[in-house]
Structure formats: structure tokens, C-alpha cells
Scaffold this motif. Structure first.
Motif, PDB file in Angstrom:
ATOM      1  N   SER A 202      -6.477   1.407  -6.018  1.00  0.00           N
ATOM      2  CA  SER A 202      -6.168   2.342  -4.645  1.00  0.00           C
ATOM      3  C   SER A 202      -6.382   1.539  -3.459  1.00  0.00           C
ATOM      4  N   HIS A 203      -7.497   0.843  -3.418  1.00  0.00           N
ATOM      5  CA  HIS A 203      -7.986   0.102  -2.053  1.00  0.00           C
ATOM      6  C   HIS A 203      -7.182  -0.936  -1.756  1.00  0.00           C
ATOM      7  N   ASN A 204      -6.785  -1.814  -2.676  1.00  0.00           N
ATOM      8  CA  ASN A 204      -6.003  -2.984  -2.430  1.00  0.00           C
ATOM      9  C   ASN A 204      -4.351  -2.693  -2.590  1.00  0.00           C
ATOM     10  N   GLY A 205      -3.698  -2.237  -1.332  1.00  0.00           N
ATOM     11  CA  GLY A 205      -2.387  -1.827  -1.576  1.00  0.00           C
ATOM     12  C   GLY A 205      -1.909  -1.157  -0.304  1.00  0.00           C
ATOM     13  N   TYR A 255      -3.865  10.387  -2.567  1.00  0.00           N
ATOM     14  CA  TYR A 255      -3.132   9.790  -1.174  1.00  0.00           C
ATOM     15  C   TYR A 255      -3.271   8.317  -1.388  1.00  0.00           C
ATOM     16  N   SER A 256      -3.377   7.686  -2.680  1.00  0.00           N
ATOM     17  CA  SER A 256      -2.802   6.453  -2.873  1.00  0.00           C
ATOM     18  C   SER A 256      -2.176   6.257  -4.221  1.00  0.00           C
ATOM     19  N   GLU A 257      -2.508   5.135  -4.559  1.00  0.00           N
ATOM     20  CA  GLU A 257      -1.609   4.755  -5.842  1.00  0.00           C
ATOM     21  C   GLU A 257      -2.372   3.680  -6.706  1.00  0.00           C
ATOM     22  N   VAL A 258      -2.100   3.678  -8.011  1.00  0.00           N
ATOM     23  CA  VAL A 258      -2.645   2.601  -8.809  1.00  0.00           C
ATOM     24  C   VAL A 258      -1.550   1.397  -8.728  1.00  0.00           C
ATOM     25  N   GLY A 259      -2.361   0.269  -9.175  1.00  0.00           N
ATOM     26  CA  GLY A 259      -1.560  -1.024  -9.024  1.00  0.00           C
ATOM     27  C   GLY A 259      -0.989  -1.736 -10.151  1.00  0.00           C
ATOM     28  N   VAL A 260      -1.295  -3.069 -10.300  1.00  0.00           N
ATOM     29  CA  VAL A 260      -0.806  -3.992 -11.221  1.00  0.00           C
ATOM     30  C   VAL A 260      -1.420  -3.777 -12.636  1.00  0.00           C
ATOM     31  N   CYS A 261      -2.601  -3.416 -12.705  1.00  0.00           N
ATOM     32  CA  CYS A 261      -3.379  -3.311 -13.885  1.00  0.00           C
ATOM     33  C   CYS A 261      -2.724  -2.043 -14.536  1.00  0.00           C
ATOM     34  N   HIS A 338       2.934  -0.252  -4.124  1.00  0.00           N
ATOM     35  CA  HIS A 338       1.874  -0.326  -3.475  1.00  0.00           C
ATOM     36  C   HIS A 338       1.140  -1.552  -3.606  1.00  0.00           C
ATOM     37  N   ALA A 339       1.194  -2.291  -4.785  1.00  0.00           N
ATOM     38  CA  ALA A 339       0.308  -3.571  -4.783  1.00  0.00           C
ATOM     39  C   ALA A 339       0.955  -4.674  -3.989  1.00  0.00           C
ATOM     40  N   PHE A 340       1.941  -4.734  -3.868  1.00  0.00           N
ATOM     41  CA  PHE A 340       2.836  -6.193  -3.439  1.00  0.00           C
ATOM     42  C   PHE A 340       3.443  -5.858  -1.950  1.00  0.00           C
ATOM     43  N   GLY A 341       3.764  -4.515  -1.361  1.00  0.00           N
ATOM     44  CA  GLY A 341       4.309  -4.351  -0.399  1.00  0.00           C
ATOM     45  C   GLY A 341       5.892  -4.265  -0.311  1.00  0.00           C
ATOM     46  N   ASP A 342       6.512  -4.202   0.670  1.00  0.00           N
ATOM     47  CA  ASP A 342       7.840  -3.877   0.487  1.00  0.00           C
ATOM     48  C   ASP A 342       8.764  -4.564   0.136  1.00  0.00           C
TER      49      ASP A 342
END
Lengths: 360, 360
Positions: A202-205, A255-261, A338-342
Motif C-alpha cells: 500500500s505504501h509503495n505505489g 484508499y490505496s491498493e496492494v501490489g506485486v506480491c 499501483h506498484a509500477f506506475g502508469d
């Protein structure tokens, strides 16, 4: 609307011993519909003391459900729903007592008792047509955030995807740290790490904001107290903290999103049935290039609590299996975005994702 | 029940620019009752750009209310309620746009529109008989936690005490950091310090638990970013953070309690009409013996933002005035109990409390 309007749990009781207030809490609801409750309880408790403390009345239906063979499925929910309705008609509400899977079953069941047809019809955002029944969640293991989320994750014949809407959120949650005291150490670790990992993601994205950071960063602080710092471990004080960490971690995702894992984890669980929290841990250890600080800390926690995670799993997987898993992961674009951007599509190609699976 | 079962805000929207979603958000509610909304807006905005952005319809009633002369009173609420009902009948809901006082007026009004008689009848816990109308809060200044609390504080002829029940809590809150950007520096400081002070009080006492500590300690961390650390001050980034700090500070009190500063503050406000947040600051600077670390940090924040607080006020107060103020404070035993423990009666005597007022 541009900004999410998120639905809270209506009411929350927190405190050691608060589970004893269950019967009082649901009493005013008991006059609804056919005046009985459906209990959905983790089969683990069938012969445990907790089974004598359910505070159920003779008219209530109690289902002990084994969540070990697989995560909740659409078929399982449909069968349960049809059985309940044909046996006793519409209940006053549904009470779920267990971990993330049991809580998801309670949430899904409360929706499917008032919505016709198969639950496969409703996998996705805001597809549910009618409000669900009153439903109450009692976590007996902490970390997934299922107690606070607007998703009831179900695995269907075609996809692993949640019934996601405002009505999914619990009307009532009872958070009693006494109930998580007997969790076996390995599962205490895997499930708590679900909070830790989704807060790192959530933090890294690109999707986070001051709200998700305030919740997620505090959930990370609390996780460090429970799993990393001096005094970490399964103590009553840490159980108190872990229940709050799980709640805050779940709210961080609002208000965020999970990522790669999590994207990779969904692929692994859908194709091989690996349990969500365990799958996360198996994957996260190999993502040091993506989440360097988080994975570093995670490895120190692994060491501290003498957890061993399987290695070299992918050696036994065919290319076909890996392709299937990667396809599931690839089709979760919001996580990659979210993890890698646009320009995520340039990074998270099928080949890249297959290589992530080959790391396992 | 031993453990509090706390009611959350039903729905929360957070984000810069989210105020523009107000009309869409209330649209589904507009079919209720006589199909119009009552707006309660801080008079400060009457000639400001915000007054053009209220998204009200012609049938809506918009009241600009001056909260400067005094905090909300029972008489004010009763008069407002009677006027609205005789003019247009029961509205669909109430929308409050302003600081803590305006939000409290919106909460109280939503309750009193469906409960007969004077609001003085309902000052206390769970005295309200009927659910209130839908009510939505939009804070334009952050810190009191009024956006999340189950209390609408009113000053009546006999007491300053809230209408406190589950129905007091907002159905919807919109948190738009854009709206707090133009708050004058002194009030930005006083109101933000309400969060800081109640988290210090919540932490230092016997009523806290892991839930209140997790929320309160994070609200303190966020307050330090906004008011103390390098980069502190009224910046857009800090406004984002301050809105979340206020929310978390309010949630910290769900399972804890305020303490000495608030007890004294209620006496000062009730007898002399001093505004709540300002009164807190006037008092807190003199409580270094009770909250050494908190007051030390508070003084550094005062210095950093060049805030000047009045000194020597009590020189002008008669013994009679001090006795009246101390009596109000003395009659808040739960605050003294939390702050001083079970033998609080031996410490917080009338003489002790009068001496606290003489420090001011």
C-alpha cells in the motif's frame, strides 16, 4: 465520483473478553425475518472450548466449516445458501467466527441470502442488487483485514474475485484478543504477515494518500512490535496490538491498493489452491528487488520466529501451470498499475510475471 | 456491556477536491420526507467562494450561523428546529459545513428534528428516543474530532453536556483538505492542539487500551509532523495529514477518555464562554506537573509558530467565579478518574481544582 466513498463497519466492540457480549449484541436483531441466526464457525473449534461459548439459541443453525482444503468457493456459498433457505427460511442474520476465509463466507452468505442465482453472477464491484442480511464477524486469527474490508473473496470456476460492495462490510465486529491466543505459531506468523505485506505494498505505489499512509504506517509500526522488536512474539499484550494492526492495515487499503506480491499470490492460490497468507509469505521473500526494505525486515522476522518457508517449488511446475498462474496475475492491472506506475504494461509483461513465478 | 460497542461514521470520503461530490452523495437521500436539505454553514463563509459551491437546490434551506459569540446552546438548537419544521416540515437531512461547533449543531439538529421537546431533556448518554435524520458533516477546520464523535456538545441553562448516542454519529463525512487551507494561523493552531491535547490525555490515564493507543499515538505522530518537525506549518501536505490526525484523535477517545485539561476547559467555557480549543491551550500550558512531556512539546510548538497565549487571567476573577468554574469541572468525575486513577477523589478536590484555575 473521483474520490472513494468508503463504508465503515457499522459498530465495533474491542476488548479482552468482549466475545461474551455476542448474545446481547445480536438480541435486537433476532426479531427480524424467521427469528434465528446462522453461525458459520471454523471447524478447528468444533471440539474446542469456544464451541461451548457460542451463545447460540436452540433455533439457530450452527455450521462448522473446514477451510483447510480450499479457500471459499462460489459453489460452497450457493450450496450453503440453498440449504439454509429450504430448511428454515430467511434468518435474522449471519455470524462468522474464524479467520479470513470464515469471515468471507459470512459476508458472502449474508449477501447471497437476499440475491438470487449463483454467486458467480456477482463477482466484481457493485454487482449485488439487494442489501444483504445483518452480519457479524468475530476474528479468531488476525491479519487479513477481512473483518473490515468490503470484499468477500470467492474462487469461482472462472476467477478468484470478491463480491465487493458497501453491503459486504460487516454490520458488527467483535474484536476479542483472547480468541487469537491459541493460534499455532506458523499461522500466527503467516496471517500477521498479510497485514505487514499489504501495508508495504500500500505504501509503495502511486495510489496512496495521507489517509492510507497514516493507517498503513501505523499498522507497520504495530506489526514491528508484534513480530520484530524486543518483546515480540505471541504474548497477550501483542495479541491486543495485532488485532488493531489488522484493522488498521485493512483500512489502509481503503484508499490505496496492494501490489506485486498480492497479484502473484492470487495466481498461485487460484491454480494450486495455496492459502492466501501462506502464498504471500512464499512469494514475498523473493521480491527484494521490488520492496527492498520490506523484504529485508520480513527476513529478519522469519529468522526471529524460526519460520521455514518452502523453496524451489517452481522446479516441479510445468510451463503450462506457470502460464496459467501468470495469466491470473496479469489480469489484475490495478495492482500492477499501483506498484509500477502508469507505464506498468511495459514492465509487468507475461514474460516478467512468469519469471516471478519461476523465482518461487 | 463491559466493552463499549462503538458506532462508526457510516461512510467517509477523503481527498482533495472531494467536496465537489457533495450533491451526488446526498442525491439518493433527497427522496426522503419533504425532499429538501437543511444546510448549516459557518457564517465565516457567507461572502467567501465556498458559499457559491454549496451545491444546494432552490428548495434547500441554508443557514449561515455565527459561532463566534458562543458555543452551540440548547436554546439555539430548539429555535432552529422549530423554525425549520414550521416553515417546511421534515427535511431529508442536515448538512453541516464548518468547524466543531457547526458540526455539533448539525448533529444536534438532526436528532432534535425527530425528538420532541427541548434539547435540554436529552443532554447525557442514550437519552434520545428516536433515530435522527440523515446528517452529513464537512469539516472546514480540523482538530476537535467532532466529525467522528458520538457527542453533540451543547451548553444549556444548567450544564455543558452532549447529546450522546449512536444516532449522533454522522451518516456521512466528506474530508476535503482544500477546505482547511485558508484557516487563520492562530485557529489552525488552537484547533489542531485539541487533537494533540486529547491524545496526550487519552494516553496518560487508566482507561486506554491497545485500540485507543494505536489511534492516539499515531494522531500524536501526525500532529508532530504538522506542528513541530522540520517542514511543519500550514502546507497542503500538512493539511492532508491534519485531517487524518483529527479523525484518528477522535477515534482514540472511543476507548479512552480525556483528562485534566478538558475537565478544566469545560468549566472555563461554561462560565466565561471561552471557545473550547482556545480554552484548552490557555490551560494546557500550565499543566507541566501533570503531563510533563506533552506540555514541554506543546511549548516548543507554541514557540515555533509564534503563538501568544493570554497570561494572568485569573487575577481578574472573583472567588465566586472560580468556585463556579471549579464546580463544573469537579462534576466530570470520569475525566478525573481516568487521569488520576481510582483514588482520584483524594486528589481532585474542589480546592485542588480551584488552584488549577488560579494558575491561568
Amino acid at each position: 465520483m473521483n474520490h472513494k466513498n468508503f463504508k465503515n463497519i457499522d459498530k465495533v466492540t474491542y476488548g479482552r473478553g468482549s466475545f461474551a457480549q455476542l448474545a446481547q449484541t445480536v438480541e435486537p436483531i433476532r426479531k427480524e425475518n424467521f427469528k434465528y441466526f446462522v453461525y458459520v464457525v471454523d471447524n478447528y473449534f468444533k471440539d474446542k472450548p469456544l464451541s461451548k461459548q457460542l451463545q447460540n439459541k436452540p433455533e439457530d443453525l450452527v455450521f462448522y466449516i473446514d477451510v483447510d482444503p480450499h479457500e471459499p468457493t462460489t459453489e460452497q456459498i450457493d450450496t450453503l445458501r440453498d440449504g439454509i433457505l429450504s430448511k428454515k427460511g430467511l434468518p435474522s442474520g449471519v455470524i462468522g467466527i474464524g479467520g479470513g476465509s470464515i469471515l468471507d463466507i459470512a459476508k458472502a452468505l449474508s449477501l447471497m441470502l437476499t440475491n438470487e442465482g449463483s454467486s458467480t453472477l456477482y463477482q466484481g464491484l457493485n454487482l449485488i442488487k439487494n442489501p444483504g442480511l445483518y452480519h457479524l464477524g468475530v476474528p479468531t486469527i488476525s491479519g487479513t483485514g477481512a473483518e473490515v474490508s468490503m470484499t468477500a473473496v470467492l474462487t469461482g470456476p472462472e476467477k478468484k474475485l470478491g463480491l465487493k460492495c458497501d453491503w459486504t462490510v460487516f454490520n458488527q465486529v467483535i474484536l476479542d484478543p483472547d480468541l487469537i491466543s491459541s493460534v499455532p505459531t506458523d499461522w500466527w506468523f503467516y496471517t500477521g504477515m498479510d497485514t505487514y505485506i499489504h501495508c508495504i505494498e500500500s505504501h509503495n505505489g502511486i495510489r496512496n494518500n495521507a489517509f492510507s499512509l497514516a493507517y498503513g504506517d501505523q499498522a507497520l509500526n504495530l506489526s514491528r512490535k508484534v513480530y520484530l522488536d524486543d518483546g515480540s512474539g505471541q504474548t497477550p499484550e501483542n495479541d491486543d496490538i495485532l488485532m488493531v494492526a489488522s484493522l488498521m492495515g485493512g483500512l489502509s487499503l481503503t484508499y490505496s491498493e496492494v501490489g506485486v506480491c498480492h497479484a502473484v499470490s492470487y495466481g498461485l492460490s487460484k491454480i494450486l489452491g495455496t492459502r492466501h497468507c501462506y502464498a504471500n509469505c512464499i512469494i514475498f521473500q523473493h521480491l527484494e528487488d521490488i520492496y527492498p526494505q520490506g523484504v529485508g525486515e520480513f527476513k529478519r522476522m522469519i529468522k526471529k520466529h524460526k519460520i521455514s518457508l518452502p523453496q524451489g517449488l517452481s522446479k516441479h511446475w510445468s510451463d503450462d501451470t506457470i502460464t496459467k498462474m501468470a495469466t491470473v496475475s496479469y489480469n489484475l492491472p490495478f495492482m500492477w498499475n499501483h506498484a509500477f506506475g502508469d507505464n506498468y504494461k511495459e514492465i509487468a509483461t507475461m514474460d516478467y510475471i512468469k519469471d516471478l513465478f519461476r523465482r518461487l
